[in-house]
Design an enzyme around this catalytic site. Structure first.
Site, short mmCIF file in Angstrom:
data_model
loop_
_atom_site.label_atom_id
_atom_site.label_comp_id
_atom_site.label_asym_id
_atom_site.label_seq_id
_atom_site.Cartn_x
_atom_site.Cartn_y
_atom_site.Cartn_z
N LYS A 48 -8.25 11.34 2.18
CA LYS A 48 -7.56 11.13 3.45
C LYS A 48 -8.20 11.96 4.56
O LYS A 48 -8.31 11.50 5.71
CB LYS A 48 -6.06 11.46 3.32
CG LYS A 48 -5.30 10.59 2.35
CD LYS A 48 -5.38 9.11 2.64
CE LYS A 48 -4.56 8.65 3.81
NZ LYS A 48 -4.70 7.17 4.04
N ALA B 239 -1.04 -5.09 3.04
CA ALA B 239 0.29 -5.68 3.26
C ALA B 239 1.16 -5.64 2.01
O ALA B 239 2.39 -5.74 2.11
CB ALA B 239 0.14 -7.11 3.76
N ALA C 53 -3.97 0.40 4.55
CA ALA C 53 -4.49 0.36 3.16
C ALA C 53 -5.34 1.57 2.82
O ALA C 53 -6.18 2.00 3.61
CB ALA C 53 -5.33 -0.91 2.96
N VAL D 239 6.63 9.87 1.86
CA VAL D 239 7.43 8.80 2.44
C VAL D 239 8.38 8.25 1.38
O VAL D 239 7.95 7.87 0.28
CB VAL D 239 6.52 7.66 2.97
CG1 VAL D 239 7.36 6.59 3.65
CG2 VAL D 239 5.47 8.23 3.95
#
Ligand code: NAP
Length: 334
Positions: A156, A9, A82, A186
């Site tokens: 990933k 978060a 996360a 991003v």
């Protein structure tokens, strides 16, 4: 109202997911690694004028079992965002691979036998487009070759593969749904002082720290669209079992430099560095080491699947970058 767990978060994308979920009326539980960082998440929501009364913060580390069952308890959906994201190549690749792979499995295992109906996993284009020699157009059918990857894309790729394998082996009675999103770089508004790894690339470009651009072609997508895709995928059964690449547009770094320069960021470079020079510098610079395989090569993306599932008009790569650098200027970083 449904409760959603957002892992990570504190992160750039995680904060936007928390914000959009709260605005959408969901109850949100966000994970942080250390209790003291919880206030950052609450503070970011307050700054964004979002009511944080339905936000709960819990502690859980991707490398430890503690806290995950409690974090997931009572949630209908999980956004597993996360994962360590750094451009530098660490001395030990397991610094990235272990939290990515073990953390993903930890979260998925903790969902079994609970009220969780669906997990949306934030993977990356790094699990799609790395380690291919001559390919220039990529789709969801492509997978990075982990043996040909630097540690981040390897982390990933292995994490996403582990997630799909876990889901395949899950007995019918224990099934829940999974959607995987694979964003490119991003960019976009930051909800905290932590500008994040991908916006740092724009900072380097706009500040002129990069005197000229390596000839790298990459996709860009705005963080608000990435978070919106997570929230929509969470409840949209049409995305069940799918991996979906998120990219608004792809361009060479020098093209992005030109966009910034034309908007008044005079230090942004538009010239390109010769590939051989980047290769030499990369011997001493671990940020550049990871990009060497991409020098001079296009990485275009087939966006048809994302357009089918996420039918709104994405914020353009140019607008997203400009909003980002203007915010960096306001923050005193430029
Ligand atoms: P970020 O700002 O660095 O956020 C990463 C988040 O993961 C942070 O909340 C961080 O917590 C958390 N995290 C890292 N290691 C952890 C651990 N061992 N245990 C618990 N939490 C841990 O990066 P981001 O850009 O938002 O990235 C979020 C996700 O999107 C990642 O999965 C990344 O791979 C993926 N992604 C990002 C991009 C991009 O361009 N930004 C593109 C494609 C995919 P701390 O704050 O405590 O460090």
């Amino acid at each position: 109202m449904d409760k959603v767990l957002v892992t990570g978060a504190t992160g750039f994308i995680g904060l936007h997911c928390v914000e959009q979920l709260l605005r959408g009326g969901y109850e949100v539980r966000g994970t942080v690694r250390t209790e003291s960082r919880g206030a950052e998440v609450v503070g970011a929501m307050e700054l964004a004028n979002v009511d944080s009364s339905k936000l709960e913060i819990v502690c859980a580390d991707l490398l430890k079992d503690d806290g995950w069952s409690e974090a997931i308890d009572g949630c209908r959906y999980v956004l597993h965002v996360a994962s360590p994201f750094v451009l530098e190549v660490p001395k030990d690749e397991n610094e990235l691979i272990r939290p990515a792979v073990e953390g993903t499995l930890r979260v998925l295992k903790a969902c079994v036998g609970t009220a969780v109906e669906k997990v949306v996993l934030t993977s990356s284009f790094a699990a799609v487009g790395y380690g291919h020699d001559d390919k220039t157009l990529f789709s969801e059918a492509d997978w990075s070759d982990p043996e040909q990857c630097s540690p981040y894309p390897k982390s990933k790729t292995l994490a996403e593969q582990a997630a799909w394998a876990f889901m395949t082996e899950l007995p019918e009675a224990e099934r829940f749904e999974l959607t995987v999103l694979n964003p490119v770089a991003v960019t976009g508004p930051m909800l905290s002082d932590d500008i994040g790894t991908s916006n740092d690339l724009l900072l380097q470009l706009a500040s002129g720290v990069m005197p000229a651009c390596p000839k790298i072609h990459m996709g860009f997508v705005d963080v608000r669209d990435v978070a919106k895709a997570h929230v929509l995928a969470m409840t949209d059964a049409q995305t069940n079992g799918e991996r979906i690449i998120l990219s608004e547009n792809e361009m060479f770094f020098a093209g992005m430099g030109k966009v910034l320069q034309q908007a008044g960021f005079a230090k942004a470079p538009t010239r390109e560095l010769p590939n051989f020079l980047v290769k030499v510098v990369a011997l001493f610079n671990s940020q550049l080491e990871g990009v060497v395989p991409f020098l001079g090569r296009k990485s275009d993306i087939d966006k048809s699947k994302a357009k089918r599932h996420f039918a709104w008009t994405f914020v353009s790569a140019e607008q997203s970058a400009l909003e980002t650098v203007k915010q960096l200027q306001t923050m005193g970083r430029l």
